[in-house]
Design an enzyme around this catalytic site. Sequence first.
Site, PDB file in Angstrom:
ATOM      1  N   ASP A 155     -10.950   1.786  -3.133  1.00  0.00           N
ATOM      2  CA  ASP A 155     -11.463   1.449  -1.808  1.00  0.00           C
ATOM      3  C   ASP A 155     -12.989   1.444  -1.811  1.00  0.00           C
ATOM      4  O   ASP A 155     -13.604   1.070  -0.814  1.00  0.00           O
ATOM      5  CB  ASP A 155     -10.961   2.447  -0.760  1.00  0.00           C
ATOM      6  CG  ASP A 155      -9.612   2.029  -0.185  1.00  0.00           C
ATOM      7  OD1 ASP A 155      -9.181   0.896  -0.456  1.00  0.00           O
ATOM      8  OD2 ASP A 155      -8.995   2.852   0.520  1.00  0.00           O
ATOM      9  N   ASP A 198       0.824  -1.208   0.000  1.00  0.00           N
ATOM     10  CA  ASP A 198       0.000   0.000   0.000  1.00  0.00           C
ATOM     11  C   ASP A 198       0.861   1.263   0.000  1.00  0.00           C
ATOM     12  O   ASP A 198       2.079   1.215   0.269  1.00  0.00           O
ATOM     13  CB  ASP A 198      -0.916  -0.028   1.237  1.00  0.00           C
ATOM     14  CG  ASP A 198      -2.306   0.500   0.948  1.00  0.00           C
ATOM     15  OD1 ASP A 198      -2.432   1.384   0.104  1.00  0.00           O
ATOM     16  OD2 ASP A 198      -3.259   0.002   1.582  1.00  0.00           O
TER      17      ASP A 198
HETATM   18  C1  GLA Z   1      -5.842   1.541   2.210  1.00  0.00           C
HETATM   19  C2  GLA Z   1      -6.272   0.426   1.285  1.00  0.00           C
HETATM   20  C3  GLA Z   1      -7.296  -0.438   1.971  1.00  0.00           C
HETATM   21  C4  GLA Z   1      -6.724  -0.984   3.249  1.00  0.00           C
HETATM   22  C5  GLA Z   1      -6.249   0.157   4.135  1.00  0.00           C
HETATM   23  C6  GLA Z   1      -5.531  -0.355   5.350  1.00  0.00           C
HETATM   24  O1  GLA Z   1      -6.892   2.420   2.423  1.00  0.00           O
HETATM   25  O2  GLA Z   1      -6.748   0.921   0.080  1.00  0.00           O
HETATM   26  O3  GLA Z   1      -7.708  -1.490   1.121  1.00  0.00           O
HETATM   27  O4  GLA Z   1      -5.666  -1.852   2.951  1.00  0.00           O
HETATM   28  O5  GLA Z   1      -5.368   1.017   3.430  1.00  0.00           O
HETATM   29  O6  GLA Z   1      -5.124   0.659   6.180  1.00  0.00           O
END
Ligand code: GLA
Length: 725
Positions: free
Chosen positions: A525, A460
Amino acid sequence: MSVPLPVSLPSAPAEFVVLNSRRSTLVLEAHADEAPLWRYWGPRLPDGARPDAPLRDTRPLPSFMLDFDQPLTLVPTFGVGWFGQSALLAHRDGLSFAQAITACEVEWITPQRAVRLRLTDAVAQLRLDVTLALDDASDVLVASTTLTNLGDGVLDVQWLAALTLPLPGRCDTVRSYAGQHVHEFLLQTDPLSRSVWRRENRRGRTSHDCFPGAVVTTPGATDDAGLVYGAHLAWSGNHQQSIEWLHDGQYQWQLGEWLAPGEGRLAPGATLHTPELVATLSNAGYNGLAANFHTELRSRLNWPGGTMKPRPVHLNTWEGFYFDVHPGPVKELATAAAAVGIERFVLDDGWFHQRHHDRAALGDWWPDESKFPNGLGDLVAHVNGLGMEFGLWFEPEMVNPDSELFRSHPDWALQIDGRPLITGRNQLVLDISRPEASDYLFGKLDALLTELPIRYIKWDHNRDLTTAGLADGRAGYRAQVHAAYALFARLRAAHPEVEIESCSGGGGRIDFAVLRHTHRVWTSDCIDALSRVDIQRGYLQFFPPEVMGAHVGTAPAHTTGRTQGMAFRAAVALPGHLGVELDVRHLNQADRNELAGWIALYKQLRERLHHGRVWQGQTADGVVWQLHGDEAATDLTLLAYRIKPSTHRYTPAVRLPMLLADARYLVQELQPAGAHGAAHHTSAPLFEQLRGAGVEMAGAWLAEAGLPLPRALAETACIVQLRRL
Ligand code: GLA
């Protein structure tokens, strides 16, 4: 200093540099003493087709112009007679502010396919090596430019285009993508005019806001017909692109890295390489263009073992648990996940030292002692014991001020001396171009991957870059991107069996460069299926479905509050790399059965969905659809989504122009086992047959008159298989 003479026309005869692919041709007019002139980039010309005359012989000079005509070149440069956007902006301490190529050498790498143009400016003392490679099968042009400082002083580069492309004057519209967190790939359509069209991104990552690429269309272009052009900068950092009208009626299109002040400072002998530009054109509309990009992207993917295995169904813990990951419930979820057919279990955020919320712990990459006192081994064994692979979330490039890493190494965060640190999601960005920082990260990840059979990393990157100063105070945006690529590569070299997902608050780092190192992207997301239809449609213009992370989320959706039925949520996720992101333990039995049915259907279809072509389209009445199948159109799967209630009494048919006119197809509606709930208002005999043994239909009829669709409620899907008889 000698007195300069007026410039004269090139004395050497023109050499035509011609690159051909199956459906496209590129022609440059090269002279020994200037940059090559653009003559053509467009649909395929017959072998041997050449301009009849040098370009300048065809262009009478207009009034009050310079006496030396300067058409668009491969590298138009400022200050010596070119008044448009420059492909290069540079100077030496205020001097050498103008550049013009004085020598051009043509070096063929592969005849008709790949060439390097070595372009020297003997006055400004620099060289530009422009490499062009046109792929026969995909019609994709991959280009990049390398600038070498041949002088004995520093050269400051402000802008260097990866390439300058010509676009015909009949182009009228540019389709680019804006967006934000939880709404990536928001289509933005702008008319082309005499004003410069420009998009820039200075967020230090590919960004949600400004996708590095666009599609330019000619009048009347549609999903399946008409001439369209597309380009994408394969780069995960700052970028800019512009399209500018020129006085000969065509446009020039430049894409390149946006350099922060000082990032293009070249010592004597030093070079600056641009990212790759990936560009293509098609006479077959947006879908033709998408097919070209998909082919190119597939050739870049670097799969463990060399080939892509069927994309395993994921369970991701994020929306089910958020940070609250404890071995007991996580194991229970794994057991429930395996029972519905999940194949890879990904433990998301929350597992590492003191990570109980998003305010602390990034950087401390070892299991949290309170949650996992004996490490992750027990959980991984449990997951493996259920027949699933284990995957783990990291955000290597980030650090929370409240972390052991930051307390030990506050200087490792990107920062500018004298300026306050600016947090985003409570975190800072590590300067991973420092060897000690990237060694630390490699060490932590490598230790876990060595100790445990972790086969997947969700990588990420959850904030934009600000105050991105390196240890020496210089801007570090560019360095950061290169350091991230190096860290990916180092980890993959040490653990070649591991697949990596590129996530950046959802889809903030989706591009052809990061996908040289990774195997899946987290598209957004936002898992709301209705939002996802739009997001995925934009995504599919450039990227193929098998690397598109697509999950079945919960209802109501966490990021929108909207509720959709299981069937719609699953049908929208089905064509991508399918996953589930909800707590399966809490599903009622009917939903659990239905989810298992969808997962089984995905397993049955995934090889069909993930190879070959994707065509997209829409009807006049709120139905958008995509068709996945082989190039020869013998085995196809149609996914039709009704995104709005119908405003027609009778549902319009879906025309499928890619079908073979002289073939007959067996058409059958596919439904997962365990489906429940009425998707259709009213039925008719044909749909009963489609749901049964199927109906034989003529390709020509389906192509022109179309496939009838059932009358359906909004937020429902209809999946149909078409097999050539
Ligand atoms: C980001 C990602 C999510 C998740 C969060 C975890 O927002 O896009 O899918 O992994 O981080 O903190």
